[in-house]
Design an enzyme around this catalytic site. Structure first.
Site, mmCIF file in Angstrom:
data_model
loop_
_atom_site.group_PDB
_atom_site.id
_atom_site.type_symbol
_atom_site.label_atom_id
_atom_site.label_comp_id
_atom_site.label_asym_id
_atom_site.label_seq_id
_atom_site.Cartn_x
_atom_site.Cartn_y
_atom_site.Cartn_z
ATOM 1 N N LEU A 33 6.424 -6.580 -45.135
ATOM 2 C CA LEU A 33 5.006 -6.282 -44.937
ATOM 3 C C LEU A 33 4.755 -4.831 -44.535
ATOM 4 O O LEU A 33 5.585 -4.194 -43.892
ATOM 5 C CB LEU A 33 4.433 -7.227 -43.868
ATOM 6 C CG LEU A 33 4.564 -8.722 -44.165
ATOM 7 C CD1 LEU A 33 3.921 -9.546 -43.052
ATOM 8 C CD2 LEU A 33 3.949 -9.085 -45.513
ATOM 9 N N HIS A 37 -0.726 -5.160 -46.472
ATOM 10 C CA HIS A 37 -0.789 -6.598 -46.163
ATOM 11 C C HIS A 37 -1.585 -6.821 -44.878
ATOM 12 O O HIS A 37 -2.401 -7.752 -44.798
ATOM 13 C CB HIS A 37 0.620 -7.169 -45.954
ATOM 14 C CG HIS A 37 1.523 -7.054 -47.143
ATOM 15 N ND1 HIS A 37 2.615 -6.219 -47.174
ATOM 16 C CD2 HIS A 37 1.503 -7.677 -48.345
ATOM 17 C CE1 HIS A 37 3.243 -6.349 -48.333
ATOM 18 N NE2 HIS A 37 2.583 -7.213 -49.070
ATOM 19 N N ASP A 152 -3.184 -4.806 -56.941
ATOM 20 C CA ASP A 152 -2.742 -5.646 -58.062
ATOM 21 C C ASP A 152 -3.989 -6.126 -58.804
ATOM 22 O O ASP A 152 -4.352 -7.297 -58.756
ATOM 23 C CB ASP A 152 -1.906 -6.800 -57.523
ATOM 24 C CG ASP A 152 -0.643 -6.291 -56.854
ATOM 25 O OD1 ASP A 152 0.321 -6.005 -57.553
ATOM 26 O OD2 ASP A 152 -0.654 -6.133 -55.612
ATOM 27 N N SER A 187 3.461 -0.231 -50.820
ATOM 28 C CA SER A 187 4.102 -1.295 -51.583
ATOM 29 C C SER A 187 5.459 -1.582 -50.953
ATOM 30 O O SER A 187 6.149 -0.655 -50.503
ATOM 31 C CB SER A 187 4.301 -0.833 -53.033
ATOM 32 O OG SER A 187 5.193 -1.709 -53.696
ATOM 33 N N ARG A 189 7.967 -2.251 -52.526
ATOM 34 C CA ARG A 189 8.962 -1.606 -53.388
ATOM 35 C C ARG A 189 9.194 -0.139 -53.009
ATOM 36 O O ARG A 189 10.221 0.426 -53.387
ATOM 37 C CB ARG A 189 8.539 -1.698 -54.853
ATOM 38 C CG ARG A 189 8.702 -3.092 -55.428
ATOM 39 C CD ARG A 189 8.554 -3.082 -56.937
ATOM 40 N NE ARG A 189 8.912 -4.373 -57.511
ATOM 41 C CZ ARG A 189 8.092 -5.406 -57.604
ATOM 42 N NH1 ARG A 189 6.855 -5.302 -57.167
ATOM 43 N NH2 ARG A 189 8.488 -6.553 -58.125
HETATM 44 P P1 AMP Z 1 2.997 -8.677 -52.399
HETATM 45 O O1 AMP Z 1 3.690 -8.936 -51.098
HETATM 46 O O2 AMP Z 1 3.363 -7.381 -53.032
HETATM 47 O O3 AMP Z 1 3.048 -9.848 -53.340
HETATM 48 O O4 AMP Z 1 1.453 -8.504 -52.036
HETATM 49 C C1 AMP Z 1 0.768 -9.499 -51.326
HETATM 50 C C2 AMP Z 1 -0.697 -9.146 -51.320
HETATM 51 O O5 AMP Z 1 -0.881 -7.885 -50.696
HETATM 52 C C3 AMP Z 1 -1.296 -9.035 -52.729
HETATM 53 O O6 AMP Z 1 -2.600 -9.580 -52.723
HETATM 54 C C4 AMP Z 1 -1.338 -7.541 -52.938
HETATM 55 O O7 AMP Z 1 -2.329 -7.121 -53.852
HETATM 56 C C5 AMP Z 1 -1.639 -7.043 -51.539
HETATM 57 N N1 AMP Z 1 -1.229 -5.655 -51.387
HETATM 58 C C6 AMP Z 1 -0.020 -5.131 -51.664
HETATM 59 N N2 AMP Z 1 -0.026 -3.804 -51.459
HETATM 60 C C7 AMP Z 1 -1.280 -3.492 -51.054
HETATM 61 C C8 AMP Z 1 -1.931 -2.278 -50.684
HETATM 62 N N3 AMP Z 1 -1.291 -1.107 -50.716
HETATM 63 N N4 AMP Z 1 -3.230 -2.322 -50.314
HETATM 64 C C9 AMP Z 1 -3.899 -3.505 -50.309
HETATM 65 N N5 AMP Z 1 -3.338 -4.688 -50.638
HETATM 66 C C10 AMP Z 1 -2.050 -4.677 -51.003
#
Ligand code: AMP
Length: 282
Positions: A33, A37, A152, A187, A189
């Site tokens: 996270l 998040h 996303d 991210s 990543r």
């Molecule tokens: P993930 O853990 O990458 O699957 O992301 C989980 C949620 O967090 C998804 O709804 C993503 O779009 C959101 N998310 C990821 N990175 C960001 C960010 N930089 N800003 C806002 N929301 C994010």
């Protein structure tokens, strides 16, 4: 914060809150996270009474197994961040609690055009996996509001389509992209970038900003070509850089002066694939 691993226990835990008509907010994540998040958690806390965050690295949405294996896992740190943010429930199911009949022969969703372009085109099967896990998570949590990130962009559209297809009650709330000071979209990543790659990565944001500056007066094909060339010369391998209708993701070749438009990009730096987007009209 209460940590729950099994869907049945989650249902049991949430039942009294549901009985009292407390709004339940849900933030699905794959962990590792960051403030992006946490922004979703904060938004859920503002709009609901109980916030459930899930951490589940979904095997069915990785079209590249190496990417799945290397996906960062930092559960202890995640728990600390969620506690600090005041998250109420953390749902961390094992794979067999989500995919109770195994990982093969899973259902297929009719995502139409959305699955043929951009992430859908470059990551075959990815959005089917996203829908398969989201259907299961939404069934387990049964939230009133679902919070997802605009980072996303296409995924938000796919999930709205899933909600419509399955006639689910939940309302999707999309939240703005959180960025590092230099503009790089946060991210999980990003943790995998080398120091050198990390210093190059903000070029994605700068390129999107340049696209936005040029958009209203320029030739769209030339703007896209210049943007791809800029990223390539910085060291990226570009999957796509597209300018599209913000509502249906159809490619825009000539802007009519009113259609809401968005620029979307996916590009590799070394082994790490980064995505980002920017509204061009708001
Ligand atoms: P993930 O853990 O990458 O699957 O992301 C989980 C949620 O967090 C998804 O709804 C993503 O779009 C959101 N998310 C990821 N990175 C960001 C960010 N930089 N800003 C806002 N929301 C994010």
């Amino acid at each position: 914060m209460t940590i729950i691993h099994q869907p049945a226990l989650l249902q049991h835990y949430l039942a009294p809150f549901r009985q009292k008509d407390f709004a339940i907010g849900f933030v699905p994540t794959m962990g590792a996270l960051h403030d992006g998040h946490i922004g979703l958690i904060q938004q859920s806390k503002r709009q609901t009474k109980i916030t459930v965050c899930s951490i589940f690295v979904n095997p069915t949405q990785f079209n590249d197994t190496a990417d799945f294996k290397k996906y960062p896992v930092r559960l202890e740190n995640d728990i600390r961040l969620l506690e600090r943010a005041g998250n109420n429930v953390l749902f961390v199911p094992p794979v067999d609690a989500i995919y109770t009949s195994g990982l093969t022969g899973l259902e297929n969703y009719d995502l139409g055009f959305l699955e043929t372009v951009l992430e859908g085109k470059y990551r075959p099967g990815h959005f089917q996996g996203v829908c398969q896990v989201m259907k299961r998570l939404l069934t387990a949590v049964e939230p009133d509001l679902l919070f997802m990130g605009e980072k996303d962009y296409q995924q938000c559209m796919v999930i709205q389509r899933l909600i419509d297809l399955e006639e689910m009650e939940v309302k999707l709330v999309t939240c703005p992209t959180q960025r590092e000071k230099d503009g790089l979209a946060m991210s999980s990543r990003n943790l995998r970038l080398t120091e050198k790659e990390r210093s190059i990565a903000p070029e994605i944001f700068k390129t999107l900003r340049e696209v936005k500056q040029k958009f209203r007066q320029g030739n769209i094909t030339a703007i896209k070509d210049d943007a791809v060339a800029r990223l390539q010369s910085a060291g990226f391998r570009v999957d796509y850089l597209e300018i599209a209708d913000a509502v249906n993701l159809q490619s825009i070749t000539a802007w009519d002066g009113s259609t809401p438009a968005v620029a979307l990009v996916a590009a590799f730096l070394g082994e790490v694939r980064l995505i980002d987007n920017m509204s061009l009209t708001s």
